[in-house]
Enzyme design. Structure first.
Site, PDB file in Angstrom:
ATOM      1  N   ASP A  37      19.424  69.365  18.344  1.00 51.47           N
ATOM      2  CA  ASP A  37      18.365  69.616  19.331  1.00 51.47           C
ATOM      3  C   ASP A  37      18.848  70.631  20.363  1.00 51.47           C
ATOM      4  O   ASP A  37      20.050  70.726  20.637  1.00 51.47           O
ATOM      5  CB  ASP A  37      17.987  68.289  20.012  1.00 51.47           C
ATOM      6  CG  ASP A  37      16.677  68.382  20.767  1.00 51.47           C
ATOM      7  OD1 ASP A  37      15.921  69.358  20.564  1.00 51.47           O
ATOM      8  OD2 ASP A  37      16.404  67.481  21.582  1.00 51.47           O
ATOM      9  N   ASN A  85       7.243  68.217  13.272  1.00 55.37           N
ATOM     10  CA  ASN A  85       7.509  69.633  13.571  1.00 55.37           C
ATOM     11  C   ASN A  85       6.418  70.580  13.051  1.00 55.37           C
ATOM     12  O   ASN A  85       6.363  71.737  13.461  1.00 55.37           O
ATOM     13  CB  ASN A  85       8.883  70.071  13.025  1.00 55.37           C
ATOM     14  CG  ASN A  85      10.045  69.552  13.830  1.00 55.37           C
ATOM     15  OD1 ASN A  85      11.147  69.365  13.313  1.00 55.37           O
ATOM     16  ND2 ASN A  85       9.830  69.287  15.116  1.00 55.37           N
TER      17      ASN A  85
HETATM   18  C1  FPP Z   1      15.527  71.398  17.503  1.00 55.70           C
HETATM   19  O1  FPP Z   1      15.536  72.341  18.556  1.00 55.70           O
HETATM   20  C2  FPP Z   1      15.828  72.042  16.234  1.00 55.70           C
HETATM   21  C3  FPP Z   1      14.977  72.116  15.163  1.00 55.70           C
HETATM   22  C4  FPP Z   1      13.631  71.526  15.187  1.00 55.70           C
HETATM   23  C5  FPP Z   1      15.320  72.805  13.921  1.00 55.70           C
HETATM   24  C6  FPP Z   1      16.748  72.762  13.482  1.00 55.70           C
HETATM   25  C7  FPP Z   1      16.915  73.735  12.384  1.00 55.70           C
HETATM   26  C8  FPP Z   1      17.953  74.579  12.215  1.00 55.70           C
HETATM   27  C9  FPP Z   1      19.153  74.596  13.056  1.00 55.70           C
HETATM   28  C10 FPP Z   1      17.920  75.582  11.097  1.00 55.70           C
HETATM   29  C11 FPP Z   1      17.778  75.089   9.681  1.00 55.70           C
HETATM   30  C12 FPP Z   1      18.662  73.969   9.282  1.00 55.70           C
HETATM   31  C13 FPP Z   1      19.485  73.926   8.192  1.00 55.70           C
HETATM   32  C14 FPP Z   1      20.095  72.610   7.810  1.00 55.70           C
HETATM   33  C15 FPP Z   1      19.840  75.089   7.369  1.00 55.70           C
HETATM   34  P1  FPP Z   1      14.229  72.528  19.434  1.00 55.70           P
HETATM   35  O2  FPP Z   1      13.507  73.719  18.930  1.00 55.70           O
HETATM   36  O3  FPP Z   1      13.417  71.258  19.459  1.00 55.70           O
HETATM   37  O4  FPP Z   1      14.879  72.796  20.832  1.00 55.70           O
HETATM   38  P2  FPP Z   1      14.259  72.477  22.275  1.00 55.70           P
HETATM   39  O5  FPP Z   1      14.135  70.980  22.380  1.00 55.70           O
HETATM   40  O6  FPP Z   1      15.289  73.046  23.215  1.00 55.70           O
HETATM   41  O7  FPP Z   1      12.945  73.184  22.359  1.00 55.70           O
END
Ligand code: FPP
Length: 262
Positions: A37, A85
């Site tokens: 996150d 998501n």
């Molecule tokens: C949360 O950050 C992250 C995600 C919803 C996506 C995670 C995906 C990756 C790192 C890339 C793909 C993964 C793999 C395994 C290849 P957020 O966007 O919710 O952050 P925020 O809470 O700060 O807005």
């Protein structure tokens, strides 16, 4: 030996190397699960579009996979995309899927080199055909590997997983008396895998966000303020060292130290 494998990979004299020496390699968590996150906040702090946070998050994924494999962790599960998501802007979802495909294409050699077996948990059938193809290629290419299992949770929801498992039990005509916790576990995406011992969440949020709800019943939770794109080997090792200091009682009492002479 695991320590040597880690030391061969982290810089000499680094915080990661010092932490690697503190790990007890005989008491590693069998299954490490991570709620990645903070990508959006990482990007916002740099006045970049959100997707740049996801892009930077891929480097953290690479580090986590390599470190866990070198440590000798049996299962690593990364929460890459939840059922919820889909509510994000279409452009962000599309770019996340592109990043995932790119990761799979570019990192396959790393997975093979580290003897890692890829597995998808979640409703993979609802993903776009090109994403499904890339995932299927990654899973089949690594299927013969005997080292760490790497679960990518995609289009995943813990509640939906439990409902699906219940439906499977009913569809199989299972009698109520035949259903117990072990059999129910065998109907989940993680069938045959140990439950997570350690659940890591980055960016300081104190939530489990519908992740592995059944499986984390006794997981030790470790939360760091570090945003996912900044998460590196040293953070993972710090989590493992902290985990090894926890007193896991599974609802029971701490065993009395054996009396002298017994
Ligand atoms: C949360 O950050 C992250 C995600 C919803 C996506 C995670 C995906 C990756 C790192 C890339 C793909 C993964 C793999 C395994 C290849 P957020 O966007 O919710 O952050 P925020 O809470 O700060 O807005």
């Amino acid at each position: 030996m695991s320590l040597e494998k880690i030391l061969a990979w982290v810089p000499d004299g680094s915080a990661a190397a010092a932490l690697a020496r503190q790990v007890d390699y005989l008491r590693l968590p069998g299954h490490v699960a991570v709620i990645m996150d903070g990508n959006g906040r990482w990007a916002a702090q740099r006045r970049l579009p959100r997707i740049e946070g996801h892009r930077a998050g891929i480097d953290a994924v690479r580090d986590a996979v390599e470190v866990c494999a070198r440590l000798g962790v049996e299962v690593l599960t990364l929460y890459a995309f939840s059922v919820e998501n889909w509510k994000r802007p279409r452009s962000e979802v599309r770019l996340l899927m592109e990043l995932l495909k790119r990761y799979l294409r570019l990192e396959l050699d790393t997975l093979m080199r580290n003897d890692i077996r890829l597995h998808v948990i979640g409703r993979a059938g609802e993903l776009a055909p090109d994403v499904r193809e890339e995932l299927a290629a990654g899973c089949s290419r690594t299927a013969g590997n005997g080292g760490m299992r790497f679960n990518i949770a995609l289009n995943y929801s813990g509640r939906a997983e439990i409902v699906e498992a219940a439906r499977r039990a009913l569809a199989a005509g299972m009698a109520p008396r035949d259903l117990d916790e072990a059999r129910f576990s065998g109907l989940l995406y993680t069938a045959g895998q140990p439950d997570p011992d350690l659940l890591i969440r980055t960016s300081g949020e104190m939530r489990v966000s519908n992740f592995l709800l059944w499986q984390i019943a006794y997981a030790e939770i470790w939360v760091t303020d570090t945003l996912w794109p900044d998460f590196r080997a040293r953070h993972l090792l710090e989590a493992i060292v902290a985990y090894q200091k926890r007193d896991r009682r599974y609802g029971g009492l701490k065993p009395e130290p054996a009396a002298v002479g017994q």
